[in-house]
Design an enzyme around this catalytic site. Structure first.
Site, PDB file in Angstrom:
ATOM      1  NE  ARG A  80      -2.401  -1.318   3.535  1.00 47.30           N
ATOM      2  CZ  ARG A  80      -1.861  -0.532   4.460  1.00 47.30           C
ATOM      3  NH1 ARG A  80      -1.908   0.789   4.329  1.00 47.30           N
ATOM      4  NH2 ARG A  80      -1.295  -1.029   5.523  1.00 47.30           N
ATOM      5  CE1 TYR A 225       0.378  -5.869  -1.733  1.00 47.37           C
ATOM      6  CE2 TYR A 225      -0.833  -3.950  -0.974  1.00 47.37           C
ATOM      7  CZ  TYR A 225      -0.262  -5.181  -0.727  1.00 47.37           C
ATOM      8  OH  TYR A 225      -0.348  -5.724   0.533  1.00 47.37           O
ATOM      9  CE  LYS A 234      -6.257  -3.721   4.239  1.00 48.99           C
ATOM     10  NZ  LYS A 234      -6.463  -4.107   5.643  1.00 48.99           N
ATOM     11  CG  HIS A 254      -7.120  -3.067   9.960  1.00 43.37           C
ATOM     12  ND1 HIS A 254      -5.809  -2.670  10.111  1.00 43.37           N
ATOM     13  CD2 HIS A 254      -7.103  -4.024   9.012  1.00 43.37           C
ATOM     14  CE1 HIS A 254      -5.040  -3.357   9.280  1.00 43.37           C
ATOM     15  NE2 HIS A 254      -5.797  -4.195   8.605  1.00 43.37           N
ATOM     16  CB  SER A 276      -0.860  -3.884   7.601  1.00 41.41           C
ATOM     17  OG  SER A 276      -2.036  -3.151   7.365  1.00 41.41           O
ATOM     18  CB  CYS A 278       0.776  -6.404  13.738  1.00 42.46           C
ATOM     19  SG  CYS A 278       1.940  -5.098  13.292  1.00 42.46           S
ATOM     20  CG  ASP A 301      -7.529  -7.139   6.662  1.00 47.31           C
ATOM     21  OD1 ASP A 301      -6.595  -6.910   7.446  1.00 47.31           O
ATOM     22  OD2 ASP A 301      -7.759  -6.436   5.654  1.00 47.31           O
ATOM     23  NE  ARG A 393       0.039  -8.786   2.353  1.00 53.34           N
ATOM     24  CZ  ARG A 393      -0.548  -8.361   3.467  1.00 53.34           C
ATOM     25  NH1 ARG A 393      -1.635  -8.939   3.921  1.00 53.34           N
ATOM     26  NH2 ARG A 393      -0.044  -7.361   4.140  1.00 53.34           N
TER      27      ARG A 393
HETATM   28  P1  GDP Z   1      -1.792  -9.481   9.577  1.00 49.28           P
HETATM   29  O1  GDP Z   1      -1.211  -8.764   8.420  1.00 49.28           O
HETATM   30  O2  GDP Z   1      -2.152  -8.566  10.711  1.00 49.28           O
HETATM   31  O3  GDP Z   1      -2.905 -10.377   9.192  1.00 49.28           O
HETATM   32  O4  GDP Z   1      -0.621 -10.376  10.176  1.00 49.28           O
HETATM   33  P2  GDP Z   1      -0.245 -11.919   9.903  1.00 49.28           P
HETATM   34  O5  GDP Z   1      -1.056 -12.816  10.766  1.00 49.28           O
HETATM   35  O6  GDP Z   1      -0.258 -12.191   8.452  1.00 49.28           O
HETATM   36  O7  GDP Z   1       1.235 -11.937  10.448  1.00 49.28           O
HETATM   37  C1  GDP Z   1       2.210 -11.045   9.952  1.00 49.28           C
HETATM   38  C2  GDP Z   1       3.579 -11.544  10.318  1.00 49.28           C
HETATM   39  O8  GDP Z   1       3.697 -11.619  11.730  1.00 49.28           O
HETATM   40  C3  GDP Z   1       3.847 -12.941   9.776  1.00 49.28           C
HETATM   41  O9  GDP Z   1       5.172 -13.012   9.322  1.00 49.28           O
HETATM   42  C4  GDP Z   1       3.625 -13.815  10.988  1.00 49.28           C
HETATM   43  O10 GDP Z   1       4.393 -15.002  10.923  1.00 49.28           O
HETATM   44  C5  GDP Z   1       4.038 -12.920  12.140  1.00 49.28           C
HETATM   45  N1  GDP Z   1       3.285 -13.246  13.375  1.00 49.28           N
HETATM   46  C6  GDP Z   1       1.948 -13.431  13.475  1.00 49.28           C
HETATM   47  N2  GDP Z   1       1.595 -13.774  14.741  1.00 49.28           N
HETATM   48  C7  GDP Z   1       2.733 -13.778  15.469  1.00 49.28           C
HETATM   49  C8  GDP Z   1       3.038 -14.055  16.841  1.00 49.28           C
HETATM   50  O11 GDP Z   1       2.167 -14.369  17.664  1.00 49.28           O
HETATM   51  N3  GDP Z   1       4.345 -13.940  17.213  1.00 49.28           N
HETATM   52  C9  GDP Z   1       5.325 -13.584  16.327  1.00 49.28           C
HETATM   53  N4  GDP Z   1       6.579 -13.505  16.767  1.00 49.28           N
HETATM   54  N5  GDP Z   1       5.083 -13.360  15.024  1.00 49.28           N
HETATM   55  C10 GDP Z   1       3.811 -13.430  14.596  1.00 49.28           C
HETATM   56  P1  PGA Z   2      -3.103  -7.200   6.573  1.00 48.97           P
HETATM   57  O1  PGA Z   2      -3.901  -6.704   5.258  1.00 48.97           O
HETATM   58  O2  PGA Z   2      -3.704  -6.336   7.633  1.00 48.97           O
HETATM   59  O3  PGA Z   2      -3.470  -8.619   6.619  1.00 48.97           O
HETATM   60  O4  PGA Z   2      -1.643  -6.958   6.439  1.00 48.97           O
HETATM   61  C1  PGA Z   2      -3.413  -5.929   4.283  1.00 48.97           C
HETATM   62  C2  PGA Z   2      -3.124  -4.519   4.699  1.00 48.97           C
HETATM   63  O5  PGA Z   2      -3.605  -4.082   5.770  1.00 48.97           O
HETATM   64  O6  PGA Z   2      -2.431  -3.857   3.944  1.00 48.97           O
HETATM   65 MN    MN Z   3      -5.271  -5.283   6.774  1.00 51.98          MN
HETATM   66 MN    MN Z   4      -3.829 -10.515   7.341  1.00 53.94          MN
END
Ligand code: GDP
Ligand code: PGA
Ligand code: MN
Ligand code: MN
Length: 611
Positions: A80, A225, A234, A254, A276, A278, A301, A393
């Site tokens: 983004r 993207y 979004k 979110h 994002s 996290c 999400d 992704r």
């Molecule tokens: P989203 O973008 O908020 O959906 O986050 P994701 O679930 O896709 O996770 C983003 C990154 O953080 C990935 O590389 C995960 O492996 C990592 N991650 C997710 N949960 C945890 C956790 O509980 N501990 C740690 N250390 N890393 C995490």
């Molecule tokens: P994420 O979604 O929160 O899973 O990273 C995409 C974004 O927020 O850009």
């Molecule tokens: Mn998101």
């Molecule tokens: Mn996600």
């Protein structure tokens, strides 16, 4: 593309406003032809065949990843673009200090020039879609026009789209109802002159991601993207929907949504907002490590939440797929995501392509001896460069998730028991803290901070305030958004609203390692949260809220020493005092718009830290 792909007036709809919008865009963008998307399997095959023919897609091995495709973007178009994202409200004050603003007329003049002829030599796809359920009381329709087949294919995974949506809009209109839909215009911004060969990933160095909140309209240009181009996600379900939600008294957030069942069979629903990259997708599909507990997914999400007739906060996931971060996903961290994508029907972008027609990324088991990196270069485990972009992704149908809760299909959604706010912080923020009440929870959300990630362009690892994990997604003045949260608490019965918690899976020890193992072990934190709600778990009152007593957190079988657990839970008064100037500066940005109760919360925090 297909024989019946024709321009209006033979457009396959009786919706006159839609027909004239499509005609108007076609007259400006001058595509080679127009394709009204049906959402059928045949259409998917035609689209993906065409994408394979142009080199955008590589078909993966049918035995490994059935009906799935690999794509590598232009190396400049990977995330983004927050600095190119605008909220073009009529009044600049409604945009607020956290968003970019330009007067709508000025922005439209700039973008009309860019859109003029921008689809030359390309097919213009018209995608009728609905965010949320088609059977919702008021279905949230949209129509995306795009000149990208990649976007069209991805939209089919991420949103309910196609002829059945168009028919429902027509039915409602025929029944005399007002049928609102969000026009969402997208172009990659790379017209083709006669005879010019296409590139694998068309895009433009000039990018604009623009929301017109009063008109409920989206214009996007220059990027292919996901977050910039799949406009239902979004741009609509967060930025435009947050404005609708403010006006109509609900919340567009979110947040993931999960269903948690205890060994005793008691069910609770949890929503969680993390910035994002996290941990939302991982938590949404969590495989608990504590015996007898069960997690089922509802969303990963976005959550749309409304107060129900019973006074509780009911949440639906408006999406139809997962757009998940690939790196770090594996059989240990997220077995359910692995099962979801292994069924197939998925698109993988900016990961590595293996010689046997599969995909690979950092953190996945069994690194291949040779692969092609996301940049198209030969890659081996010895390579210095990453095989996959950190924001690579997978895009996969939510219905394939083996732990999808039945409630996903319920247009009423689920009543939320707990809201978690969380971010990525090496220091300061304990593993879990419970807010004293809704206003304190709003304060936690409003002051949420996190290290920046690769999900947006720009520096990675810089701590910034990311209120409710919505910094890049609030479609109006963030001060007014805080007020909206406070109002939801004031106008409703506090006893029925979710309890609010603040979590941090990313605190580090002195060696820089994660203090908490995360992933499936986060079920221990969920358990504590649920036990707090039910008045069963102990907590200590600290200046920042309630944190678990060492005994109240279930650490049986966990490979951590009690000292490590204590470190993860610690409230360090000096670290917190160091946060205060940043929070003060943050609040000052909003001037009059900041709810005074948030200043009161900050004063209370300062006083407790000094006591
Ligand atoms: P989203 O973008 O908020 O959906 O986050 P994701 O679930 O896709 O996770 C983003 C990154 O953080 C990935 O590389 C995960 O492996 C990592 N991650 C997710 N949960 C945890 C956790 O509980 N501990 C740690 N250390 N890393 C995490
Ligand atoms: P994420 O979604 O929160 O899973 O990273 C995409 C974004 O927020 O850009
Ligand atoms: Mn998101
Ligand atoms: Mn996600």
């Amino acid at each position: 593309m297909t024989a019946d792909a024709t321009t209006a007036p033979t457009a396959p709809t009786t919706l006159t406003e839609l027909r004239s919008w499509v005609e108007e865009v076609a007259a400006l963008a001058k595509p080679r032809d127009i394709h009204w998307c049906t959402g059928s399997d045949e259409e998917w095959s035609e689209l993906t065949d065409a994408l394979v023919a142009t080199g955008t897609f590589v078909k993966l091995d049918e035995a490994k990843k059935p009906n799935s495709f690999y794509a590598a973007s232009d190396p400049t178009d990977v995330a983004r673009v927050e600095d190119r994202t605008y909220i073009c409200s009529v009044d600049e004050k409604d945009c607020g200090p956290t968003n970019n603003w330009m007067a709508p007329a000025e922005m439209k003049a700039i973008m009309r020039k860019l859109y003029d002829g921008c689809m030359a030599g390309r097919t213009m796809y018209v995608i009728p879609f609905v965010m949320g359920h088609l059977e919702a009381e008021k279905p949230m329709f949209g129509v995306e026009i795009t000149d990208s087949a990649y976007v069209t294919a991805s939209m089919r995974v991420m949103a309910r789209m196609g002829t059945h949506v168009l028919r429902r809009m027509e039915e409602l209109k025929d029944a005399g109802e007002e049928v609102a839909w969000v026009p969402a215009l997208h172009s990659v911004g790379m017209p083709l002159v006669e005879g010019q060969a296409d590139v694998k990933w068309p895009c433009n160095d000039t990018k604009y991601i623009v929301q017109f909140p009063e008109e409920r309209m989206i214009w996007s240009y220059g990027s292919g993207y996901g977050g910039n181009a799949l406009l239902g996600k979004k741009c609509y379900a967060l930025r435009i929907a947050s404005v609708m939600a403010r006006d109509e008294g609900w919340l567009a957030e979110h947040m993931l949504i999960l269903k948690l069942t205890s060994p005793q069979g008691v069910t609770k629903y949890v929503a969680a907002a993390f910035p994002s990259a996290c941990g939302k997708t991982n938590l949404a599909m969590l495989a608990p490590t504590i015996p007898g507990w069960k997690v089922e997914s509802i969303g990963d999400d976005i959550a749309w939440m409304r107060i129900g007739e019973d006074g509780r906060l009911w949440a639906v996931n408006p999406e139809y797929g997962f757009f998940g971060v690939a790196p770090g996903t594996n059989e240990h961290t997220n077995p359910n995501a692995m099962k979801t994508i292994n069924i197939g029907n998925s698109v993988f972008t900016n990961v590595a392509l293996t010689e046997d027609g599969d995909v690979w990324w950092e953190g996945l088991e069994n690194p291949p001896a040779h692969a092609t990196s996301w940049k198209g270069e030969p890659w081996t485990p010895e390579s210095e460069e990453l095989s996959s972009h950190p924001n690579s992704r997978y895009c996969t149908p939510i219905k394939q998730c083996p732990i999808l809760a039945d409630e996903y299909d319920d247009p009423r959604g689920v009543p939320i028991d707990a809201i978690l706010f969380g971010g990525r912080r090496k220091t300061t923020i304990p593993l879990v803290t419970e807010a004293r009440d809704w206003v304190h929870g709003t304060f936690m959300g409003a002051t949420l901070s996190s290290e920046t990630t690769a999900a947006a362009t720009g520096a990675v690892g810089v701590v910034r305030r990311d209120p409710m994990a919505m910094l890049p997604f609030i479609g109006y003045n963030a001060g007014d958004y805080f007020n909206h949260w406070i109002t939801v608490g004031k106008d409703n019965d506090a006893a029925k609203l979710p309890k609010i918690f603040y979590v941090n899976w990313f605190r580090r020890d002195d060696e820089g390692g994660f203090l908490w193992p995360g992933f499936g072990e986060n079920s221990r934190v969920l358990k504590w949260v649920i036990e707090r709600i039910d008045g069963q778990a102990e907590a200590v009152e600290t200046p920042i809220g309630h944190v678990p007593t060492p005994e109240s957190l279930d650490i049986e079988g966990l490979d951590l020493t009690p000292e490590q657990v204590a470190q993860a839970l610690a409230v360090d008064v000096e670290e917190w005092k160091a946060e205060i100037p940043g929070i003060t500066e943050w609040f000052e940005k909003f001037g009059e718009q900041l709810p005074t109760v948030l200043w009161t919360e900050l004063d209370g925090l300062k006083a407790r830290l000094d006591a």
